[in-house]
Design a protein around this motif. Structure first.
Motif, PDB file in Angstrom:
ATOM      1  N   VAL A 237       0.832  -1.207   0.000  1.00  0.00           N
ATOM      2  CA  VAL A 237       0.000   0.000   0.000  1.00  0.00           C
ATOM      3  C   VAL A 237       0.861   1.248   0.000  1.00  0.00           C
ATOM      4  N   CYS A 238       1.742   1.358   1.004  1.00  0.00           N
ATOM      5  CA  CYS A 238       2.602   2.544   1.091  1.00  0.00           C
ATOM      6  C   CYS A 238       3.540   2.627  -0.104  1.00  0.00           C
ATOM      7  N   ALA A 239       4.044   1.487  -0.569  1.00  0.00           N
ATOM      8  CA  ALA A 239       4.952   1.493  -1.723  1.00  0.00           C
ATOM      9  C   ALA A 239       4.239   2.000  -2.965  1.00  0.00           C
ATOM     10  N   ALA A 240       2.996   1.571  -3.174  1.00  0.00           N
ATOM     11  CA  ALA A 240       2.237   2.028  -4.333  1.00  0.00           C
ATOM     12  C   ALA A 240       1.993   3.531  -4.270  1.00  0.00           C
ATOM     13  N   ILE A 241       1.653   4.027  -3.079  1.00  0.00           N
ATOM     14  CA  ILE A 241       1.386   5.460  -2.933  1.00  0.00           C
ATOM     15  C   ILE A 241       2.666   6.272  -3.115  1.00  0.00           C
ATOM     16  N   VAL A 242       3.777   5.802  -2.549  1.00  0.00           N
ATOM     17  CA  VAL A 242       5.056   6.493  -2.722  1.00  0.00           C
ATOM     18  C   VAL A 242       5.431   6.543  -4.199  1.00  0.00           C
ATOM     19  N   MET A 243       5.183   5.451  -4.926  1.00  0.00           N
ATOM     20  CA  MET A 243       5.488   5.429  -6.353  1.00  0.00           C
ATOM     21  C   MET A 243       4.681   6.480  -7.097  1.00  0.00           C
ATOM     22  N   VAL A 244       3.376   6.554  -6.814  1.00  0.00           N
ATOM     23  CA  VAL A 244       2.527   7.550  -7.459  1.00  0.00           C
ATOM     24  C   VAL A 244       3.020   8.957  -7.132  1.00  0.00           C
ATOM     25  N   PHE A 245       3.384   9.185  -5.873  1.00  0.00           N
ATOM     26  CA  PHE A 245       3.899  10.488  -5.455  1.00  0.00           C
ATOM     27  C   PHE A 245       5.130  10.876  -6.257  1.00  0.00           C
ATOM     28  N   MET A 246       6.084   9.971  -6.333  1.00  0.00           N
ATOM     29  CA  MET A 246       7.362  10.287  -6.969  1.00  0.00           C
ATOM     30  C   MET A 246       7.192  10.536  -8.458  1.00  0.00           C
ATOM     31  N   VAL A 247       6.396   9.710  -9.117  1.00  0.00           N
ATOM     32  CA  VAL A 247       6.231   9.827 -10.569  1.00  0.00           C
ATOM     33  C   VAL A 247       5.407  11.055 -10.940  1.00  0.00           C
ATOM     34  N   CYS A 248       4.320  11.287 -10.209  1.00  0.00           N
ATOM     35  CA  CYS A 248       3.353  12.302 -10.619  1.00  0.00           C
ATOM     36  C   CYS A 248       3.612  13.693 -10.042  1.00  0.00           C
ATOM     37  N   PHE A 249       4.127  13.770  -8.819  1.00  0.00           N
ATOM     38  CA  PHE A 249       4.174  15.065  -8.139  1.00  0.00           C
ATOM     39  C   PHE A 249       5.575  15.626  -7.916  1.00  0.00           C
ATOM     40  N   LEU A 250       6.600  14.789  -7.933  1.00  0.00           N
ATOM     41  CA  LEU A 250       7.955  15.295  -7.714  1.00  0.00           C
ATOM     42  C   LEU A 250       8.401  16.266  -8.811  1.00  0.00           C
ATOM     43  N   PRO A 251       8.191  15.972 -10.113  1.00  0.00           N
ATOM     44  CA  PRO A 251       8.641  16.915 -11.153  1.00  0.00           C
ATOM     45  C   PRO A 251       8.045  18.309 -11.004  1.00  0.00           C
ATOM     46  N   THR A 252       6.740  18.387 -10.720  1.00  0.00           N
ATOM     47  CA  THR A 252       6.116  19.705 -10.546  1.00  0.00           C
ATOM     48  C   THR A 252       6.691  20.434  -9.346  1.00  0.00           C
ATOM     49  N   THR A 253       6.961  19.714  -8.277  1.00  0.00           N
ATOM     50  CA  THR A 253       7.535  20.333  -7.083  1.00  0.00           C
ATOM     51  C   THR A 253       8.911  20.914  -7.370  1.00  0.00           C
ATOM     52  N   VAL A 254       9.750  20.153  -8.078  1.00  0.00           N
ATOM     53  CA  VAL A 254      11.103  20.608  -8.393  1.00  0.00           C
ATOM     54  C   VAL A 254      11.068  21.839  -9.302  1.00  0.00           C
ATOM     55  N   THR A 255      10.242  21.783 -10.361  1.00  0.00           N
ATOM     56  CA  THR A 255      10.194  22.922 -11.296  1.00  0.00           C
ATOM     57  C   THR A 255       9.565  24.153 -10.648  1.00  0.00           C
ATOM     58  N   THR A 256       8.593  23.938  -9.749  1.00  0.00           N
ATOM     59  CA  THR A 256       7.993  25.074  -9.041  1.00  0.00           C
ATOM     60  C   THR A 256       9.024  25.760  -8.152  1.00  0.00           C
ATOM     61  N   ILE A 257       9.839  24.972  -7.461  1.00  0.00           N
ATOM     62  CA  ILE A 257      10.912  25.556  -6.655  1.00  0.00           C
ATOM     63  C   ILE A 257      11.867  26.336  -7.541  1.00  0.00           C
TER      64      ILE A 257
END
Length: 335
Positions: A237-257
């Motif tokens: 469960v946590c692994a699946a959610i972490v995967m979704v987080f990293m793939v979908c939301f990390l790029p936007t966070t980095v570029t926004t910073i």
């Protein structure tokens, strides 16, 4: 390769000119179209199972159902965005522009918040099985869901109060952050709040997810509960959610910073501002990929959902490879 635009130097009046549609006009339409197709298929199947196949609901199912609703809110906003990118301009007016941006950004926050709630729920089930949190009723789960939605929507409501249109006639654009020069003080404050939320709503939930994953792993190893296979299932469960987080939301966070840093410390560097703003807009395509990946979270998060999906697949083909694979991986009960 997309040619470098001519508006990467400050204008005489100060500030950088609007970004407009360049790179995202080429990349985003096919990416968003794939997001819509996969997201609709996966979430329609999930909605059908939730509404017609699950005989009993528990708090975990209620949280997952709200995640489906959040995904649909995002998916209904994408066709207008795809149309605008293909045309090269926005034709749906100021009101639809505000609603479209509100739905786009609210979905990101709602998905992150609800996935975090699901992970925390699993954490208490495994690590603190006797905690009163595990005695949550369906009514209380509904209250938690309503609270999450209020927490998500409230910071985004100001987006509905301001005009985000740029240009005129057949050159109108509907973007939230496209220039320094044209922005009013209110918009600058609103964009600043958006950037803070974009970063914080990733960092804080990500830290909580990692904490939950590590604690579940340590707890099961210390107690030596069950076989290694059971430990892996509990971690999925946590692994699946972490995967979704990293793939979908990390790029936007980095570029926004990146945009934030340039805006604060290099306001004259319009080339860098253009590059990071373009990448921020393009990374929105990955944001909406979460609507297609969330059904993976449903499968790993609930044995009830997984069993209902297996039973539904058996109606299609009792010998189907997908039904057999899901049957072999089915858990007998939720942890």
């Amino acid at each position: 390769m997309v040619s470098e635009p001519n508006f990467t130097t400050p204008s005489p009046g100060g500030g950088c000119p609007p970004v407009g549609i360049q790179l995202e006009g080429v990349i985003l339409p096919p990416v968003l179209t794939i997001d819509v197709i996969l997201g609709l298929v996966g979430n329609l199947v999930a909605l059908w199972i939730f509404c017609f196949k699950l005989k009993a609901w528990n708090p975990n199912i209620i949280f997952l159902f709200n995640l489906v609703i959040a995904d649909f809110l995002a998916l209904v906003s994408l066709p207008l965005r795809i149309d605008a990118l293909l045309r090269g301009h926005w034709v749906f007016g100021d009101g639809m522009c505000r609603i479209n941006l509100f739905l786009m950004f609210s979905n990101r926050t709602a998905s992150i918040a609800l996935m975090t709630v699901v992970a925390i729920y699993r954490y208490f089930k495994v690590v603190h099985p006797h905690h009163r949190f595990n005695r949550m009723t369906k009514r209380q789960a509904v209250f938690v869901s309503v609270f999450v939605w209020l927490l998500v929507i409230t910071p985004r409501v100001p987006m509905l109060a301001y005009n985000h249109m740029k240009g005129s006639k057949n050159k109108t654009q509907c973007f939230f952050f496209t220039s320094y020069k044209e922005a009013s003080r209110a918009i600058i404050i609103l964009v600043g709040m958006h950037r803070i939320l974009t970063v914080m709503e990733f960092i804080l939930p990500m830290a909580m997810l990692l904490f939950c994953s590590i604690r579940i792993s340590m707890f099961l190893k210390e107690r030596r509960m069950g076989k290694p296979g059971k430990m892996r299932k509990a971690m999925r469960v946590c692994a699946a959610i972490v995967m979704v987080f990293m793939v979908c939301f990390l790029p936007t966070t980095v570029t926004t910073i990146g945009v934030w840093v340039i805006r604060s410390y290099r306001p004259w560097d319009c080339t860098a501002f253009y590059t990071f703003t373009q990448l921020t807009i393009v990374s929105l395509g990955l944001n909406f990929l979460n609507s297609a990946l969330d059904p993976i979270v449903y499968v790993f998060s609930s044995s009830m959902f997984r069993k209902a999906l297996v039973d539904a697949m058996k109606l299609v083909s009792s010998e189907g490879w997908l039904g057999s694979a899901l049957e072999r991986g089915r858990l007998t009960s939720d942890i």
